[in-house]
Each structure stands twice: as C-alpha cells, then as structure tokens.
Design a protein around this motif. Structure first.
Motif, PDB file in Angstrom:
ATOM      1  N   SER A 100       7.693  -1.415  -3.174  1.00  0.00           N
ATOM      2  CA  SER A 100       8.865  -1.789  -3.968  1.00  0.00           C
ATOM      3  C   SER A 100       9.831  -2.564  -3.063  1.00  0.00           C
ATOM      4  N   HIS A 155       4.175   4.709 -10.429  1.00  0.00           N
ATOM      5  CA  HIS A 155       5.174   4.622  -9.362  1.00  0.00           C
ATOM      6  C   HIS A 155       4.709   5.541  -8.241  1.00  0.00           C
ATOM      7  N   TYR A 210       5.420   7.698  -5.006  1.00  0.00           N
ATOM      8  CA  TYR A 210       6.548   8.326  -4.327  1.00  0.00           C
ATOM      9  C   TYR A 210       6.153   8.808  -2.939  1.00  0.00           C
ATOM     10  N   GLN A 263      10.633   6.201  -4.148  1.00  0.00           N
ATOM     11  CA  GLN A 263       9.631   5.352  -4.785  1.00  0.00           C
ATOM     12  C   GLN A 263       9.290   4.160  -3.898  1.00  0.00           C
TER      13      GLN A 263
END
Ligand SMILES: C[S@@+](CC[C@H](N)C(=O)[O-])C[C@H]1O[C@@H](n2cnc3c(N)ncnc32)[C@H](O)[C@@H]1O
Length: 631
Positions: free
Chosen positions: A65, A274, A276, A282
C-alpha cells in the motif's frame, strides 16, 4: 513443502452456489443475497481445524500500500529496510533475488510506464493548473463523465488534467461530497509513480499485464451496482482513478478504455485481500483468482494467513468433502452494524447465523465449538464455559452485550481521532470507562473490551511497567481471546501468546519493579501482590511453553517462513541456552514429545494455564486500581 503444495491443484472446486438462480459471472446489477452468492469454493476433501487446505503461492497481484512503499518489499511484502528500484523509485526490494523475480513477474513494464510519467509529474504546478483550467470549459458541456474523458483524452498530458470534475456529476461546491471529490482528484494530480494511490497502481499493473487483466475479467465487480447505488462522488472517484491509471499505463484516455479501467477497478475492489502486518497495519493488497472465489461468512469454516508472497487457506472448523469453504471478509467479532457497513463495499448483505440473530461472541462460541488438542489452548473448555455464561443464559446480559458493544465501539472510534487525544492515559481511561457496562457484566470478550485492554497493556509496556502489561495481556488471552476467536491457532490468539512471552522475558530479567500512576498506598499494596504472583511463577518455563504453543499453531508445512515462528525460535534458543534448568527442561521436553499423556496434561495445566490465569487476576486488580471507574 511449500513447493510441493504449490504444484498440487487445490482440493477445491469452483461452482455456483446451489441456490443461485443466475450465471453469476455477469451479475453486476444487484446486491447479492445469501440465496445468490454467485460462485463459491467447495472442498473436494475433508479438513480438520488447523489443516492447510491449500497454499496459494503465486498471487496474480501483490502490491504494497502507498504508505508502506518504502517499508516493505514490493515482491514478498516482508517488512524491513528495502532498497528502491533505482529506475522508477516506486518499488522497494529486500534483495537482488526479490528484485529479479519482481522484474520477471511484471515490474519491467510497470517500471518503464512509471518512469515515462516521471517528468510530467515534475512539471511546475502553475503550468499544470493552467492546463487544468483550459480543459475545464469544453468538458462542462458533456453528458457523461466517461464521454467527458473521451473529449479531452487526446489533449490530456497528465493524469491531473483528466481529473477535472465533470459538471454533470459534480456535487455543489463546498459540499462534503465536493470536498471528497477534490481530495480524490488530489490523490492522483501531478503525482509520480511512487505516489500513486494503491488502487491506481494496481490498475496500472492490470492495464499493462494481460495475464492479470484476463484473470480479473473472470471476476465479479458489481460495476453497475456501484454506479447506481454508490453515489455520484464515489463513482467519480473511480473514474478519476481509472483515467489516471490509463494515463500512467500509456493507454488512450477515451471512453472505451476508461470504462474498461473502471470495471477493472471494481473487480480489484471486490476481490483483493487487504494484507495486515501486526506492527505496520495494512501493508498491501493480494489477489489470486481461485482464492477470490471464496464467499464470506461471519462464522467462517476457513481463514487465510499470509506468509511472504503466499496466502495459506486453513480450515478454521471441521470441513467435510462437498462443504462450501467460507472465509470472513471482515473482523467477525465486531458489532453487527459495523460488520454490515464493512461488507457493504462487497455489495451484499450477510445472512450468516451470527448476523441473522445478531449473536454475541459467547453465543457463537457455545454453539460452534472447536476442539483444541492437548497443550494448545489456554482455555480448552471455552465453549462449555460460554454455554453457562450470562451472555448466553441471561436476557438482560444478552441485551447489554448487544447495545453496549455497539455504542462503546463507536465511542472508542471517536476517542481514537487524533484531536480527541489530549493525553494517552486520559484517552485510555475514557475508553475503559466507555466499556464499564461490559466489564461490569464480565463481558471481557465483547468488542471493544479486548481492543481497549490490549492498548492498556501496550501503554503499561511503554511505561516500562512490564508486570502490569503482562497481567493485562494475560487477561485478554484467557478471558477474551478463546471466546471471540474459537480456533486455538487463530492469528490474534497466537500473537497475544507471543506478546505474553515477550513481556515474560522482561519481567523475568528484571525484579518486576512496578511504576504505576496510582496513589502511593495503593501502589505499595499492588506492587507486593504483583511481586508475589510473579515470584510464584517459573517465568522462563512459562515463556518457553508459550513459545512452543506458537510453533504448534503454525500452519503445517510452511512454519519456517512464518515471521512469528522465526521470532519464537530465536527466543527459544536464548531460553534453552540458560544454564541450570535441567529439571525444567526434562519436564518440558516430555510435554513437547507427548502433550496428551496424563503427566503432560497435569504439567501443562499447572505450569501454563494456572499461571496465566493467576496473572490475569492480577490484571483485573491492576485495571481496577489504575483505570478504575467510580460508578
Ligand atoms: C470475492 S467475491 C466471491 C466470489 C463470488 N461469489 C463470485 O461469484 O465471483 C465476493 C462477492 O461474492 C458475493 N458474496 C460473497 N459472500 C457472500 C454472502 N455471504 N452472501 C451473498 N453474497 C456473497 C458478493 O457478490 C461479493 O461481492
């Protein structure tokens, strides 16, 4: 082992849900219901809780991300201090191997595309603003956002120029929607490849890689539903991102391409996981087309754990041949309305037993036991205990769990906003106070109590009050975790075991000097109680056995790569090299060898279960004194 599993086809079959009335490949128009879940994954063999169903070792898409770009490797997503690709500076890798593998897997094209945009992103801001203003005029006359993109496509030089709002869909200036829309535009305006929002970056890859686009084409995206019901501002965000993606990928920004790009974005949003990380949050997104066929339940029979590049699908409960394999898309311990909000992004309403009757965690635990093998759980009788818990037997407590769980979770989210935190201790006191109804009803496992307690434990550790940090962590591990996450190998439970082991390493090496902020007479009293409890416990033995419990919880065949296992092994090496522990070592070794023997059971109960429970009692006393609530 991982490679062997990778070569085997998954023991799973993709087929439509038995009660689905339509061919779901094309169901883009309506919200799914339980009766129309589309396709699903069905087991072609039986699996016991904890068993690895399949290792999905080759994701179609794996991407860090944006905030974690420089913190995790772009190829394996492991945290560390990765080094930037010297060409695009938009991907970071742990080593040359990861970089070479990523290059072959698609970064070669992405790198080129991102570099192509680099100099445009460096244009002076003023010049870009002028371009934007010039292009705004003709577009205001166009009918649809996509055709407006088409009108300006040939003149478009940067994603920013395509991000100009269309008047047809633009919300009133100054409205909340307008602010949001502006921010969406800002997300992509004038950015370099290293600053692209994660969905746009994923889209760029899909537009550059045919294999990924082909894989996405087979997936559900709910594009029409999102367009009709998602709101004009949200839809325009999608279009802005789609236009940026096309521009970065070097595709023409015309109606056809943008429509396709929006469709791909919808599919990514519906099907990507997503990922983690315990410390970083995340860290990225993961997409694999077969795994993406797994439908959701808030009482799932399977779970996904991520290890390096791979996703490991494990049975959470008994799965028989032919059963549908369901995972949870959200944290199933959250209150009903919050789960509903989280699932809305997947365009369906959950009708699982937990949602249908708005069951609390104790009710689900009592009705759906998962057997824990000897020596794996701090509360192997949790389901039996849940059956007689007042959250199951007493109507008033049931109502309290429902209403207070919901209201306290929302209050705590408010307290977590940065401007609401004048001081961490005050904030935690307020949050604990929000939980007073639940704590008063002994509802330790009801969200948000465990989350607040975990924060308090971390707070104590930061203040170097390791004894209290340990005691509160033990409270979570014994009174909350076994009820909310029934599977003994659930990642949250295992991580909390590791937290206890780490805290034990501190309390064992220090003399448990406690520094709380309570009044001196209270502190004196409490310190003594803590000292006595800690002195009674063989902290090294307890730590060692907890670490072995972590090793047992790792997925079979892939433990060596699991970060938690690596850390547990390192700690075990240190403990086992301590001198003068021959007696303890022989007992522990016998327990490791045969945890089901009567002697091992007695030993585990005494050395682990009783000790952790004693610490948990200390935890309740510590909370009362430090965070006590005057009713
Ligand atoms: C990741 S996909 C799962 C595969 C999907 N069923 C398909 O046919 O492509 C997620 C979508 O599946 C559907 N779905 C998943 N779980 C569901 C459930 N419990 N009830 C209804 N629909 C569900 C929703 O349409 C959701 O957007």
């Amino acid at each position: 082992m991982e490679q062997q599993q990778q070569q085997q086809p998954p023991p799973l079959e993709v087929r439509p849900h038995p009660s689905s009335s339509t061919n779901t490949t094309n169901t883009t128009t309506s919200t799914s219901t339980a009766a129309n879940k589309g396709r699903g994954l069905y087991a072609t063999a039986a699996f016991r809780p904890g068993a690895v169903i399949h290792v999905f070792a080759e994701p179609a898409l794996l991407l860090p991300s944006l905030p974690h770009l420089a913190l995790v490797c772009a190829h394996c997503l492991r945290p560390g201090t990765p080094r930037a690709c010297t060409r695009c500076r938009a991907a970071y890798y742990c080593d040359a191997k990861c970089q070479a593998d990523a290059w072959a897997a698609g970064h070669a094209r992405e790198c080129k595309a991102l570099r192509r945009r680099q100099h445009q992103a460096q244009q002076p801001q003023q010049q870009q603003l002028q371009q934007q203003q010039q292009k705004q005029q003709p577009r205001r006359r166009s009918q649809s956002p996509v055709s407006s993109a088409s009108a300006s496509a040939s003149a478009s030089a940067s994603p920013q120029s395509d991000a100009v709002p269309d008047q047809q869909t633009a919300p009133p200036p100054g409205s909340a929607a307008a602010k949001k829309a502006t921010s969406a535009g800002e997300k992509v305006a004038g950015r370099s490849g290293a600053e692209l929002p994660t969905p746009v970056r994923a889209l760029v890859q899909a537009l550059l890689r045919e294999d990924l686009a082909d894989a996405l084409d087979t997936l559900e995206g709910h594009a029409q539903h999102r367009r009709e019901l998602g709101g004009a501002a949200e839809w325009r965000d999608m279009e802005i991102m789609a236009m940026a993606g096309c521009a970065f990928a070097g595709k023409p920004v015309n109606e056809k391409e943008v429509r396709r790009a929006v469709d791909l974005l919808c599919k990514i949003q519906t099907n990507a996981f997503h990922r983690y990380d315990a410390d970083l949050g995340q860290v990225g997104i993961f997409l694999e087309p077969t795994l993406a066929m797994a439908n959701h339940s808030c009482v799932p029979n399977a779970m996904v754990q991520f290890i390096g590049r791979a996703a490991v699908l494990r049975a959470e409960r008994n799965i028989e041949e032919g059963d549908e394999v369901e995972i949870s898309y959200t944290d199933y311990t959250y209150p009903y309305t919050m789960r509903k909000e989280a699932l809305a992004q997947y365009c369906f309403e959950c009708r699982c037993p937990r949602c249908k009757d708005n069951l609390n965690v104790y009710q689900v635990c009592a009705a759906n036991p998962v057997d824990a093998p000897c020596g794996t759980s701090l509360a192997s009788d949790a389901s039996a205990a849940a059956e007689s818990h007042s959250a199951v037997t007493d109507e008033a407590t049931l109502a309290l769990a429902k209403s207070n769980g919901e209201s306290a979770t929302r209050l705590i989210e408010d307290w977590s906003k940065p401007d609401m935190a004048p001081n961490r201790r005050i904030q935690l006191r307020a949050q604990y106070s929000d939980c007073r109804g639940l704590v008063g009803g002994e509802l330790w496992a009801v969200t948000p109590v465990p989350q607040v307690l975990t924060e308090i434990s971390i707070f104590y550790a930061e203040k170097r009050n390791f004894a209290f940090a340990l005691a509160v962590a033990c409270l979570v591990a014994t009174r909350a975790d076994p009820y909310r996450y029934v599977a003994w190998f659930h990642l949250v439970r295992v991580k909390n075991l590791f937290m206890i082991a780490k805290l034990l390493a501190h309390t064992a090496e220090r003399s448990a000097s406690l520094s709380s902020v309570m009044s001196p007479p209270m502190r004196a009293n409490m310190d003594q109680q803590a000292q006595v409890t800690l002195q009674d416990i063989d902290q090294a033995a307890l730590c060692q056995m907890l670490l072995h419990m972590i090793l047992r919880a790792a997925p079979a065949g892939v433990p060596a790569e699991w970060d938690l296992v690596e850390m547990a092994r390192d700690m075990l090496e240190d403990i086992e090299s301590l001198p003068g522990r021959e007696k303890e070592m022989s007992l522990i070794n016998a327990w490791i060898k045969d945890p089901a023997s009567e002697t091992s059971k007695i030993f585990f109960d005494f050395a682990v279960v009783q000790q952790v429970n004693a610490l948990a009692s200390l935890g309740t006393a510590a909370l009362k004194m430090d965070f006590g609530i005057v009713f």
